[in-house]
Structure formats: structure tokens, C-alpha cells
Design a protein around this motif. Sequence first.
Motif, short mmCIF file in Angstrom:
data_model
loop_
_atom_site.label_atom_id
_atom_site.label_comp_id
_atom_site.label_asym_id
_atom_site.label_seq_id
_atom_site.Cartn_x
_atom_site.Cartn_y
_atom_site.Cartn_z
N HIS A 393 0.85 -1.20 0.00
CA HIS A 393 0.00 0.00 0.00
C HIS A 393 0.88 1.24 0.00
O HIS A 393 1.30 1.73 1.04
N GLY A 394 1.19 1.75 -1.20
CA GLY A 394 1.97 2.98 -1.33
C GLY A 394 3.43 2.73 -1.62
O GLY A 394 3.90 1.59 -1.73
N ARG A 395 4.17 3.85 -1.75
CA ARG A 395 5.61 3.79 -2.05
C ARG A 395 6.32 4.92 -1.30
O ARG A 395 5.72 5.94 -0.99
N VAL A 396 7.60 4.71 -1.06
CA VAL A 396 8.46 5.75 -0.52
C VAL A 396 9.65 5.88 -1.44
O VAL A 396 10.21 4.88 -1.91
N SER A 397 10.04 7.11 -1.77
CA SER A 397 11.18 7.35 -2.65
C SER A 397 12.16 8.30 -1.98
O SER A 397 11.80 9.08 -1.10
N ALA A 398 13.42 8.20 -2.42
CA ALA A 398 14.49 9.04 -1.87
C ALA A 398 15.29 9.62 -3.02
O ALA A 398 15.55 8.94 -4.01
N VAL A 399 15.68 10.89 -2.88
CA VAL A 399 16.50 11.57 -3.88
C VAL A 399 17.67 12.22 -3.16
O VAL A 399 17.49 13.09 -2.31
N ALA A 400 18.88 11.78 -3.51
CA ALA A 400 20.09 12.36 -2.93
C ALA A 400 20.58 13.48 -3.82
O ALA A 400 20.86 13.25 -5.01
N GLY A 401 20.68 14.69 -3.27
CA GLY A 401 21.16 15.83 -4.05
C GLY A 401 20.30 16.06 -5.27
O GLY A 401 19.08 16.19 -5.19
N GLU A 402 20.94 16.07 -6.45
CA GLU A 402 20.23 16.27 -7.71
C GLU A 402 19.99 14.95 -8.42
O GLU A 402 19.73 14.91 -9.63
N GLY A 403 20.07 13.86 -7.68
CA GLY A 403 20.05 12.54 -8.28
C GLY A 403 18.67 12.08 -8.73
O GLY A 403 17.66 12.77 -8.59
N THR A 404 18.65 10.87 -9.27
CA THR A 404 17.43 10.22 -9.72
C THR A 404 16.76 9.52 -8.54
O THR A 404 17.44 8.87 -7.75
N PRO A 405 15.45 9.63 -8.40
CA PRO A 405 14.78 8.99 -7.27
C PRO A 405 14.93 7.47 -7.29
O PRO A 405 14.92 6.84 -8.35
N VAL A 406 15.09 6.89 -6.11
CA VAL A 406 15.01 5.45 -5.92
C VAL A 406 13.83 5.20 -4.99
O VAL A 406 13.53 6.01 -4.12
N ALA A 407 13.13 4.06 -5.18
CA ALA A 407 11.89 3.87 -4.44
C ALA A 407 11.74 2.42 -4.01
O ALA A 407 12.36 1.51 -4.56
N THR A 408 10.89 2.21 -3.03
CA THR A 408 10.48 0.87 -2.61
C THR A 408 9.02 0.91 -2.20
O THR A 408 8.48 1.97 -1.86
N ALA A 409 8.38 -0.27 -2.24
CA ALA A 409 6.98 -0.36 -1.87
C ALA A 409 6.81 -0.25 -0.35
O ALA A 409 7.75 -0.45 0.42
#
Length: 429
Positions: A393-409
Amino acid sequence: MFDTATTQVIEPVPPQPPARRRTRGLRVLFTGLLTLLLGGTALVAIEPLRRPLPAPTVTQTLPASTIIPGTAPAVPWPETGQAALSVEGLGSLGTSGGSNPVPIASVTKVMTAYVILTEHPLDRGEHGPKLTVSAEQAAAYPRELARGESLVAVVAGAVFTERQALQAVLLPSANNMARILAAWDAGSVEAFVAKMNRTAAALGMTDTHYTDPSGLDPDTVSTAVDQVILARKAMQLPAFAEIVAQKKATLPVAGTVRNYNSLVGRDGVVGIKTGSTDEAGGCLVFAAVVKVGGRRITIVGAVLGQPGANTPVQLDRVFRATRPLVRTAAAAITEHPIVRAGDQVATVRGPLGTGTTINAAKDLTVVGWPGMRVRLDVDIPAVPTRLPAEAEHGRVSAVAGEGTPVATALRTGVGLEPPSTWDRIRQHR
């Protein structure tokens, strides 16, 4: 004779009503009262069941951002001149030496090559169109040589492919080929220089001004920051990145020529361009590639204005100033787990005290360096009153600096169930 007697008349008394009729009336009255009582109780019990359950509420417990723990890297900036250091897809590691425009010598040729390749694109390995050295261009070679310019040998009628001409410009830093290419593209050197300045403005290089395609003119000026902007764009062109990573090339007339950038092939360096004049000192725009967690990360930087009496000394000093920058950046870029599998991301509060948690399904890891800010974004859809345990149910994403987001469920903890009928009635007693 007969005796006459007086007769007494007794009035009849009506009988009493049967006792059972009175009992039946009491029973009817009692039954009515009981019906009313039970009916009222039923209405009281049913009333809360008619009311819709309130929707569960979600409270995010994960912060909106965090900082990669540890000590931020201490960048060994050169003592003189300017420098800037950036990591592609992450951001800047900083600058030094101010931001005043200064002469950049043959680093100018990065823009020359960039304009040529955007006007006449080449794929990796492709040679592209041909250009012929004119008699006038060939006749200028002795005079240019007498001035001590950096050149490649040419003769009238010599034919170069676009790739060969760019190799001459970017490896042995041939001033004469930069001018030949400029005239080939724009019809004149002056028209080409105008293109260079328009391109610089379009890229946001606000402190850069070009007066020639070679960089010999000290009035061609820029900053380390602006040159990093250009280098990042140029390295996205396949043919450019391929050429600047070469240690040598074979050209018409000149034969084998070597790359002035002796750092290529060391510490992951894959380019880009040297420059040196009395006014500019030793200059270098560089790129290096490191592998972190299976990813190729490109470090881009510029060092300008390194002192020295001549080109060999100037280049030696700029190389010595650059290597610590590359090594520091490479060592600083590592993987960092920001959210662990099972970490709570939010809580869910349902009606009448029901509830659950929403947790990360897997580790969430970013690439960056200590002290870098990481943005965290949580996307949780509306939660129904019934949700099974361990449901995605949903996702969480992280972006370091100007980087590309990474995510997990995200997954639920315990199951979420609506309150029972009895709980709903009891709650409203």
C-alpha cells in the motif's frame, strides 16, 4: 276462610364480570408497554449502525528529508587559481578561487568541439563528412608555427574527416585545426565565434566570453564553474566522450598524435581538455568515472590558472592539483541505506481504536556522500477500513542531491479490520 300473607320482593343482583377478562386487559397493557420499551431499545441500538464509519487517518512518521550521516569530504582545493568539482547526477562538491572570468587557453576547444558536434552529430566510431584544407589555410601554417602555437601539420588539399579534425583539436590541441573547423562550419571564424557565444548563453554560462575558437587570445575568458557546465553537456555527446578518452590518434599528414592530457587512463580519468598560455597558466577540464553499487558515476571538474614558466610546468602543476580532487570525490561517493526494510513510515488510525502501521518493504539505498541532504517522498493512497496484514500500500522514494529517485513499496503491519457490530453499539451506549 283463608289467611292472607304479605309477599316480599327481592331485586336480583347483577353477576360480577369474569376475573379472566380483567387479567387479559392487564396482559394487553403490559405487552404494549413492553413492545414500546423493546422498540425504543432497538432503535437506540440500530442508530449507531446507521452512521457511516469514519475513514482511517494516516500520519506520516518518516521525515521529509534527512542528511547522510558522517563527516562531509574535505576537498583539497588548489592553493591558487580557480577550481570546481561536480558529480554527475548528484551535485556540486564545491568551488574555490572565486568567480571572476579568467583566460582559459585551449580549454576553449571544448566549446569549439561541442558546437561542431551539435551542428554535425557523430555516433561512436563514425567519421562523418570530409573537409579539405585550403591553400590559404596551409600557407598560414609556417607563420603559426613561428609564433609557437600548438598545431598539427597540414598541406593544401589534405582531406580530414570531421572525426579526424576533432581529434586534432582535442588531443594535440591544434589551434590551426580549430580555425579550419570553424570556417568549415560557419563560413568564417568570426561567424563561428558568434555561435560559440550564443551557445554559452543558452547553457547559462553567464561569466564566459569567447573571442576565438582556439583559446590563444587571452580575451577569451570563463570560470571554472562555467566550464563544468559545458563539460557536463559535452560528455553527453558519444563522439566527444569517445575522442577525449583516447591517448593517441592517427591523422592525415601529421601521422600519430598524442593526447596532452596525461591523466587519461589514471584514477578513472576519461578526459577532457588541457590548456596553457602565459596569461591563463595551466588549465584542465576533466572527467573521471567511478563504479558505485553497480552504477557508473561521472565526476566532472575544472582547474584554472595554475602557475608555471612554460607549458610543461603549467600542465604538470595542473595535473598535480587535479589528481587529489578526483581521488577525494571518488572516495566520498558511496552507498548509504536511508530507510531499512521494516522501518515504520506512517501510522494508520481507524475508527473506534483500530489501527496499523505502514512500513518499508525493502531497504532504500542512495548514492552520495556524508553531509548530503536526501529528500524523502511518501505516497500512500486512501486507506480502506479493511486492509490485510503485509498488504502492499503505497511507495516511498528518496533523492540524494540532484540525483534520480530510488523507491520501494510500502506494506501494512497487522491487518486493519473494521469494528464489530457489538463494538459499535457499545461505543454509543
